[in-house]
Each structure stands twice: as C-alpha cells, then as structure tokens.
Design an enzyme around this catalytic site. Structure first.
Site, mmCIF file in Angstrom:
data_model
loop_
_atom_site.group_PDB
_atom_site.id
_atom_site.type_symbol
_atom_site.label_atom_id
_atom_site.label_comp_id
_atom_site.label_asym_id
_atom_site.label_seq_id
_atom_site.Cartn_x
_atom_site.Cartn_y
_atom_site.Cartn_z
ATOM 1 N N ASP A 155 0.721 -1.109 -0.044
ATOM 2 C CA ASP A 155 0.026 0.054 -0.037
ATOM 3 C C ASP A 155 0.770 1.353 0.004
ATOM 4 O O ASP A 155 0.169 2.403 -0.109
ATOM 5 C CB ASP A 155 -1.081 -0.004 1.418
ATOM 6 N N CYS B 207 3.304 -2.323 -22.241
ATOM 7 C CA CYS B 207 4.521 -1.698 -22.164
ATOM 8 C C CYS B 207 5.117 -0.919 -23.319
ATOM 9 O O CYS B 207 5.109 -1.264 -24.358
ATOM 10 C CB CYS B 207 5.520 -3.165 -22.125
ATOM 11 N N HIS C 235 6.755 -8.082 -0.912
ATOM 12 C CA HIS C 235 5.687 -8.510 -1.703
ATOM 13 C C HIS C 235 5.272 -7.556 -2.908
ATOM 14 O O HIS C 235 3.964 -7.688 -3.288
ATOM 15 C CB HIS C 235 4.236 -8.618 -0.840
ATOM 16 N N THR D 84 0.787 -9.052 11.575
ATOM 17 C CA THR D 84 0.735 -10.158 10.285
ATOM 18 C C THR D 84 0.192 -11.496 10.890
ATOM 19 O O THR D 84 0.616 -11.775 12.171
ATOM 20 C CB THR D 84 1.922 -10.153 9.969
ATOM 21 N N SER D 85 -0.375 -12.017 9.987
ATOM 22 C CA SER D 85 -1.090 -13.582 10.703
ATOM 23 C C SER D 85 0.053 -14.658 10.386
ATOM 24 O O SER D 85 -0.338 -15.663 10.686
ATOM 25 C CB SER D 85 -2.377 -13.847 9.864
ATOM 26 N N CYS E 278 10.658 -7.715 -20.472
ATOM 27 C CA CYS E 278 11.623 -7.351 -21.709
ATOM 28 C C CYS E 278 12.687 -6.372 -21.304
ATOM 29 O O CYS E 278 13.743 -6.362 -21.492
ATOM 30 C CB CYS E 278 10.779 -6.677 -22.753
ATOM 31 N N PRO F 10 -3.811 -7.753 17.871
ATOM 32 C CA PRO F 10 -4.899 -7.987 18.793
ATOM 33 C C PRO F 10 -5.275 -9.538 18.929
ATOM 34 O O PRO F 10 -5.677 -9.817 19.833
ATOM 35 C CB PRO F 10 -5.864 -7.204 18.052
HETATM 36 N N1 APR Z 1 -2.900 -3.387 14.673
HETATM 37 C C1 APR Z 1 -2.007 -4.622 14.414
HETATM 38 N N2 APR Z 1 -2.539 -5.745 13.852
HETATM 39 C C2 APR Z 1 -3.634 -5.782 13.450
HETATM 40 C C3 APR Z 1 -4.549 -4.708 13.550
HETATM 41 C C4 APR Z 1 -4.307 -3.608 14.082
HETATM 42 N N3 APR Z 1 -4.777 -2.490 14.265
HETATM 43 N N4 APR Z 1 -5.718 -5.264 13.081
HETATM 44 C C5 APR Z 1 -5.649 -6.458 12.697
HETATM 45 N N5 APR Z 1 -4.445 -6.910 13.027
HETATM 46 C C6 APR Z 1 -3.761 -8.279 12.547
HETATM 47 C C7 APR Z 1 -4.673 -9.205 12.254
HETATM 48 O O1 APR Z 1 -5.086 -10.072 13.671
HETATM 49 C C8 APR Z 1 -3.988 -10.457 11.533
HETATM 50 O O2 APR Z 1 -2.974 -11.284 12.178
HETATM 51 O O3 APR Z 1 -3.187 -8.207 11.395
HETATM 52 C C9 APR Z 1 -2.913 -9.468 10.832
HETATM 53 C C10 APR Z 1 -3.585 -9.552 9.329
HETATM 54 O O4 APR Z 1 -3.099 -10.817 8.735
HETATM 55 P P1 APR Z 1 -3.540 -11.020 7.173
HETATM 56 O O5 APR Z 1 -4.866 -10.285 6.768
HETATM 57 O O6 APR Z 1 -3.331 -12.194 6.910
HETATM 58 O O7 APR Z 1 -2.322 -10.131 6.589
HETATM 59 P P2 APR Z 1 -0.800 -10.283 6.496
HETATM 60 O O8 APR Z 1 -0.203 -11.068 7.489
HETATM 61 O O9 APR Z 1 -0.145 -9.105 5.820
HETATM 62 O O10 APR Z 1 -0.966 -11.175 4.966
HETATM 63 C C11 APR Z 1 0.387 -11.639 4.462
HETATM 64 O O11 APR Z 1 -0.667 -12.729 2.457
HETATM 65 O O12 APR Z 1 -2.166 -12.935 1.028
HETATM 66 C C12 APR Z 1 -0.806 -12.620 1.218
HETATM 67 O O13 APR Z 1 0.343 -10.954 0.067
HETATM 68 C C13 APR Z 1 -0.679 -10.965 0.976
HETATM 69 O O14 APR Z 1 0.871 -9.668 2.041
HETATM 70 C C14 APR Z 1 -0.113 -10.585 2.354
HETATM 71 C C15 APR Z 1 0.313 -11.602 3.026
#
Ligand code: APR
Length: 291
Positions: free
Chosen positions: A110, A179, A127, A222-223, A139, A248
């Site tokens: 983003d 392109c 990513h 991140t998840s 190319c 969270p």
């Molecule tokens: N502050 C911190 N964490 C948060 C908040 C917040 N306000 N709101 C949500 N989260 C957490 C959620 O609990 C979750 O664990 O952010 C995480 C988002 O997880 P995903 O939606 O899976 O996103 P991400 O981990 O970035 O995905 C990784 O997967 O699909 C691919 O390329 C895509 O870059 C992405 C990658």
C-alpha cells in the site's frame, strides 16, 4: 507498560544493536485498508467471480488480464486514498533515531510506510509495491534498463483514475497498461501466489541478512501466513534475539515470542502500542547525575 516488555526494550536500546521491523496488513488496518484474512478481508470478499487466491496469480493474469487488473485497480484505489497512521509514524521515528541500525521489512503493497517518511533504501517491500508496474514479458530485464525511466525494470503505475470493483476496462486502459518497450501487458509489481520471492524484485536476501544481524525483531500486524516472514521469525527465535509481536490476536509470531526467553506478545493494535514501544527504544539515557 508491562515489566517484561520494558526489560526487552531496555536491553535492545542499551545493546546498540540493529532492529528489524516486520509488518503486515494489520499495521494499515487503522488507515482503513482491509486486511487479507480478517472478516472484511480481501481474501474473504475477493471478486464476484473468483476467489482471491486464484486472482493473485500469474496463471490468472495470463488467462484474464483485464479481470485481474480490474480487481487490482479497485484495491490500489483504496490504498491510494488511505493515509499513514500513528503506527506507521512511530516506525518512521525509529527509522530516524536509529539510521542504518534500522531496517523495515514489509509485506504491504500500500505504500503507507514510504508515504509516512520511511527511508526507501531501508524499506524492503517483499511482496512488491502497488505504485509500480513491470512488463509482464520481462522485456526490460533483457534490454538495457533505465532508458524509459525504469528503476530495476519497474515503471510507475499509470494514472488510471478512481475505479469501482466493476468499472469496465476500456481500450484506453489497455493502452495505458501496455509496455512502452514491447507492447506486452504491464503487470502489477506484486508477488503472486504462484511465484517466488527473489532479491531483484522482492529483496529476499536483503531481508534475511537484516534478520541474521539484528538484536531485536519487532513484528506488527501479520498472521504468519507467508513463508519469508515466518523464516525471518524462526531465524530470530533460533538466534535467541529479542522478539516482540504487536497484534490484537494470537498468531504464529506471538507463539514464537511466548516460547522465547526474550520474547513478548503485545496484545493490542499498532496505533495503541507502537508509539510507546518506539519511545522506550529511543529514550536517551541520562548518563551520570542529572545536574
Ligand atoms: N494492529 C495490529 N495488527 C492488526 C490490527 C491492528 N490494528 N488489525 C488486525 N491486525 C492483525 C490481524 O490480527 C492479523 O493477524 O493483522 C493481521 C493481518 O493478517 P492478514 O490479513 O493475513 O495479512 P498479512 O499477514 O499481512 O498477510 C500476508 O498474505 O495474502 C498474502 O500478499 C498477501 O501480504 C499479504 C500476506
């Protein structure tokens, strides 16, 4: 602030070592950009015809480039109008205080870290980045790079205006996304599910090297669903360095933190918790008696 967390932050600050921040979609949630796997997530809603995991692939782009572009342009439009939040700004403060001792590895395309003021050569978008496109036939990698203003084979995304999820694709759109060198489709500069991390486009080795030298890993939002970020987390855990996860919800990174002697899981949002964490990492000790 929790005592255990304070101790980890104090040790990291006193060590003078390097710090790596690893971020995911959660850090941008409070800027209004849906995460991928949350209830409102892109991977949950997808597009009306395809599941997202099908959509974000080279195979789908070859088969239906307009459908893939329509979905991405809608998503990119949401990113374009979002603004950095207190979490992004806190990491910029850390970047500025630590200089080359700070590296940011982000999964987010983003652009909000860079728009908040993150230092570009210390911000590794593993990513990709929605602000850029590349020739789908690669190319520019064959020809001499840069003559069309590319940076490492990437061009800025042309201005495609504000798009809804179903905005029709016009001939003008098609020509804007051709392109300039060979006329093939331009593709989003993003990593697709049927592609692999590399150094040239996604700074894979740079991110792993930063993690192998860090004295603290700070994970935010991140998840743990993707391989390179989990490799970074497991490397930090094996090295026994300080590890903090801000989220969270519990996730594989919080599990690593809770299993580590020097880890701490901060259950909360990026905007709530990052500013005080960064404050503790950058507080300058008053050396000697205060006169
Ligand atoms: N502050 C911190 N964490 C948060 C908040 C917040 N306000 N709101 C949500 N989260 C957490 C959620 O609990 C979750 O664990 O952010 C995480 C988002 O997880 P995903 O939606 O899976 O996103 P991400 O981990 O970035 O995905 C990784 O997967 O699909 C691919 O390329 C895509 O870059 C992405 C990658």
């Amino acid at each position: 602030m929790e005592r255990e967390l304070t101790n980890i932050l104090d040790e990291a600050r006193r060590s003078g070592g390097s710090i790596v921040a690893l971020t995911g979609a959660g850090i941008s949630a409070e800027s209004g950009i849906p995460t991928f796997r949350g209830t409102e997530g892109y991977w949950v809603i997808g597009s009306k015809n395809y599941m997202p995991q099908e959509m974000a692939t080279q195979e789908m782009f070859r088969r239906a480039p307009e459908e893939v572009w329509r979905w991405y342009l809608y998503r990119f439009g949401v990113c374009k109008y979002a603004q950095p939040n207190a979490g992004h700004r806190a990491l910029v403060s850390l970047d500025r205080a630590l200089g080359d001792r700070f590296q940011l590895v982000t999964q987010n395309i983003d652009g909000l870290h860079l728009r908040a003021g993150a230092t570009p050569n210390r911000t590794h978008c593993i990513h990709g980045d929605a602000a850029f496109v590349r020739c789908a036939d690669a190319c520019s990698h064959a020809a001499s790079q840069g003559e069309l203003g590319e940076q490492h084979g990437k061009l800025p995304l042309p201005d495609m205006g504000v798009r809804g999820a179903d905005t029709p694709f016009t001939e003008a759109d098609r020509s804007r996304l051709s392109c300039p060198r060979c006329g093939a489709w331009l593709r989003p500069h993003v990593l697709w599910f049927d592609e692999y991390y590399d150094e040239e486009n996604y700074r894979m080795q740079t991110a792993l090297r930063a993690a192998s030298q860090a004295s603290l890993l700070l994970v935010v939002g991140t998840s743990g669903a993707t391989t390179l970020p989990m490799q970074i987390g497991e490397l930090a855990f094996r090295r026994g360095i300080g590890m903090i996860d801000v989220n969270p919800e519990e996730n594989p990174f919080s599990d690593l933190c809770q299993a580590s002697a020097k880890g701490f899981f901060v259950r909360g949002s990026a905007c709530e918790r990052l500013p005080e964490i960064v404050q503790a990492l950058t507080a300058f000790e008053v050396s000697g008696p205060v006169v």
